[in-house]
Design a protein around this motif. Sequence first.
Motif, PDB file in Angstrom:
ATOM      1  N   ASP A 281       0.816  -1.220   0.000  1.00 34.27           N
ATOM      2  CA  ASP A 281       0.000   0.000   0.000  1.00 34.27           C
ATOM      3  C   ASP A 281       0.846   1.265   0.000  1.00 34.27           C
ATOM      4  N   GLY A 282       2.150   1.110  -0.070  1.00 38.85           N
ATOM      5  CA  GLY A 282       3.027   2.277  -0.097  1.00 38.85           C
ATOM      6  C   GLY A 282       3.354   2.834   1.267  1.00 38.85           C
ATOM      7  N   ASN A 283       3.016   2.109   2.317  1.00 40.80           N
ATOM      8  CA  ASN A 283       3.287   2.578   3.674  1.00 40.80           C
ATOM      9  C   ASN A 283       4.612   2.018   4.169  1.00 40.80           C
ATOM     10  N   GLY A 284       5.454   2.905   4.679  1.00 38.30           N
ATOM     11  CA  GLY A 284       6.717   2.479   5.244  1.00 38.30           C
ATOM     12  C   GLY A 284       6.529   1.892   6.617  1.00 38.30           C
ATOM     13  N   PRO A 285       7.568   1.308   7.174  1.00 41.92           N
ATOM     14  CA  PRO A 285       7.470   0.734   8.522  1.00 41.92           C
ATOM     15  C   PRO A 285       7.173   1.810   9.555  1.00 41.92           C
ATOM     16  N   SER A 286       6.387   1.466  10.542  1.00 42.26           N
ATOM     17  CA  SER A 286       6.020   2.414  11.596  1.00 42.26           C
ATOM     18  C   SER A 286       7.024   2.346  12.730  1.00 42.26           C
ATOM     19  N   PRO A 287       7.758   3.416  12.987  1.00 46.03           N
ATOM     20  CA  PRO A 287       8.704   3.405  14.114  1.00 46.03           C
ATOM     21  C   PRO A 287       8.011   3.161  15.454  1.00 46.03           C
ATOM     22  N   ASP A 288       6.784   3.687  15.609  1.00 44.43           N
ATOM     23  CA  ASP A 288       6.076   3.499  16.880  1.00 44.43           C
ATOM     24  C   ASP A 288       5.687   2.037  17.085  1.00 44.43           C
ATOM     25  N   GLU A 289       5.257   1.366  16.020  1.00 42.07           N
ATOM     26  CA  GLU A 289       4.940  -0.051  16.134  1.00 42.07           C
ATOM     27  C   GLU A 289       6.197  -0.866  16.424  1.00 42.07           C
ATOM     28  N   ARG A 290       7.290  -0.499  15.789  1.00 39.68           N
ATOM     29  CA  ARG A 290       8.544  -1.197  16.062  1.00 39.68           C
ATOM     30  C   ARG A 290       8.969  -0.981  17.509  1.00 39.68           C
ATOM     31  N   PHE A 291       8.750   0.222  18.020  1.00 38.46           N
ATOM     32  CA  PHE A 291       9.102   0.500  19.412  1.00 38.46           C
ATOM     33  C   PHE A 291       8.293  -0.384  20.361  1.00 38.46           C
ATOM     34  N   GLU A 292       7.001  -0.504  20.095  1.00 37.54           N
ATOM     35  CA  GLU A 292       6.166  -1.346  20.953  1.00 37.54           C
ATOM     36  C   GLU A 292       6.671  -2.789  20.937  1.00 37.54           C
ATOM     37  N   HIS A 293       7.060  -3.260  19.762  1.00 40.73           N
ATOM     38  CA  HIS A 293       7.610  -4.617  19.674  1.00 40.73           C
ATOM     39  C   HIS A 293       8.919  -4.712  20.454  1.00 40.73           C
ATOM     40  N   ALA A 294       9.768  -3.701  20.334  1.00 38.42           N
ATOM     41  CA  ALA A 294      11.040  -3.696  21.059  1.00 38.42           C
ATOM     42  C   ALA A 294      10.811  -3.725  22.565  1.00 38.42           C
ATOM     43  N   SER A 295       9.813  -2.992  23.034  1.00 35.14           N
ATOM     44  CA  SER A 295       9.519  -2.965  24.460  1.00 35.14           C
ATOM     45  C   SER A 295       9.086  -4.348  24.951  1.00 35.14           C
ATOM     46  N   LEU A 296       8.298  -5.047  24.148  1.00 34.73           N
ATOM     47  CA  LEU A 296       7.887  -6.401  24.518  1.00 34.73           C
ATOM     48  C   LEU A 296       9.068  -7.359  24.553  1.00 34.73           C
ATOM     49  N   VAL A 297       9.992  -7.217  23.602  1.00 33.05           N
ATOM     50  CA  VAL A 297      11.188  -8.065  23.591  1.00 33.05           C
ATOM     51  C   VAL A 297      12.001  -7.836  24.863  1.00 33.05           C
ATOM     52  N   CYS A 298      12.146  -6.564  25.247  1.00 30.55           N
ATOM     53  CA  CYS A 298      12.853  -6.259  26.497  1.00 30.55           C
ATOM     54  C   CYS A 298      12.164  -6.911  27.691  1.00 30.55           C
ATOM     55  N   GLY A 299      10.846  -6.865  27.695  1.00 30.93           N
ATOM     56  CA  GLY A 299      10.103  -7.457  28.789  1.00 30.93           C
ATOM     57  C   GLY A 299      10.268  -8.962  28.869  1.00 30.93           C
ATOM     58  N   GLU A 300      10.277  -9.621  27.715  1.00 29.53           N
ATOM     59  CA  GLU A 300      10.465 -11.073  27.704  1.00 29.53           C
ATOM     60  C   GLU A 300      11.829 -11.448  28.279  1.00 29.53           C
ATOM     61  N   GLU A 301      12.853 -10.691  27.910  1.00 31.50           N
ATOM     62  CA  GLU A 301      14.191 -10.974  28.438  1.00 31.50           C
ATOM     63  C   GLU A 301      14.243 -10.717  29.941  1.00 31.50           C
ATOM     64  N   CYS A 302      13.644  -9.630  30.369  1.00 28.55           N
ATOM     65  CA  CYS A 302      13.643  -9.292  31.791  1.00 28.55           C
ATOM     66  C   CYS A 302      12.922 -10.371  32.597  1.00 28.55           C
ATOM     67  N   LEU A 303      11.770 -10.817  32.110  1.00 26.62           N
ATOM     68  CA  LEU A 303      11.010 -11.835  32.816  1.00 26.62           C
ATOM     69  C   LEU A 303      11.757 -13.168  32.861  1.00 26.62           C
TER      70      LEU A 303
END
Length: 321
Positions: free
Chosen positions: A283-305
Motif C-alpha cells: 500500500d506504499g506505507n513504510g514501517p512504523s517506528p512506533d509499532e517497532r518500538f512497541e515490539h522492542a519494548s515487549l522483547v525487552c520485557g520477555e528478556e527481563c522476565l
Amino acid sequence: MQLISALITTSFGRSGARTTTSAVRSYCGNTAAFSGCGLRNNQSLPSLIPVPAIPHTQFGRAFLKTMTQTSITSTPSTTSNPPNIYPYKRVKLESNPPPSHLAISNKVIRTHSGTFQADEALGVWLLRQTPAYYRAGVIRTRNPAVLEDSCDLVLDVGGVYDHEKLRYDHHQRGYDERFTFDENGDDNGDDHPNTQITKLSASGLIYRHYGRTVISAFYPRLTPPQVEIVFNELYTQFCEAIDAIDTGVDVAPTGTVLYRDSTNLSSRIGRLNPRWNEPSDDDGNGPSPDERFEHASLVCGEECLSILSNIVESQLPARQF
C-alpha cells in the motif's frame, strides 16, 4: 479395603485375584476377620483405581498392613489440609483479560521519537508492570511543548532527572547517577563503596525507583528481604548491561570485566529500528517506528522476565541449602 482390592487386582490381574485372596485372608487372621474387611471368600476383586504394581514381598505385605490401618472411603473427603503457600509463583500480568486486581491506567508515558534504544524500551515496559502505569499509553516525541503538556511521566528525554517531578533523563551535563548498594543491599543513590561503575541510563533510573514494585507485582508473596535480594541480582545480571552499553562503558577496558551482558539485548533492539532503505508495503506505507518500538519494548520485557523468573524461582530457593 477397596484400595487393597485395587492393589491386588492391579498387581496380579483379575485371574490372580482369587489366588491372592488367601494372602489377604492370612493377614487378616481368619475367615471372620477377612469377612469383616469387606471381602467374601473367593470373590473376584474389581480394579477401582490405577496404582503401581506392588510385589508380593515383605515390603508389599507391610504396605497392605499400613493400608488396612487407614480409613478409606469411596467418596472424597470434605476436609482438606490448608494449602501450602508457594512464594515463588509468578502472577501473569500479561494475561487477557488483565488480573482482577489491576486496572488499565489512563496515564501517558512520554519518551523521545526517532531511533530507539533498549534503555527507553525497557523503561517503558517496567513502568507498564506497575499498578500506576499498568499498560499505560506512550507518546514518542521530542517536542518540548508536548513533553510539558499534561505529561504524566517523561523518560529518556528532556534533560532533567527529578523523581518528584517524574522526569527521568540521563543526557544532561553533570549527570552522574549510579546504582549503589548499602549494607542492607538497598540502592539509595548515596555515595558508597559498593557503587557500580556504570552510570544509570533511563531504564536504570526507572529500575531504581520502580524495580521493587515490578518484582512484587510479579511475585507478591516474596518477603521484603527477598525482594531486596532479587532487586540487586536482577540489576547485576540484566539491567546493568543495558545501562553500560547505553552510556558507553566498555566491558573490560583494562582487562578486568566490569559487567556481564548475557542477552546481547541492546544490539537486538537496535536492529528492530526501521532501516533507512527499508521498502514500503504493497500500500506504499513504510514501517512504523512506533509499532517497532512497541515490539522492542515487549522483547525487552520477555528478556527481563526470563532472568527475573530464574532468579526468583531457582536461585532464590537454592539459598536455603
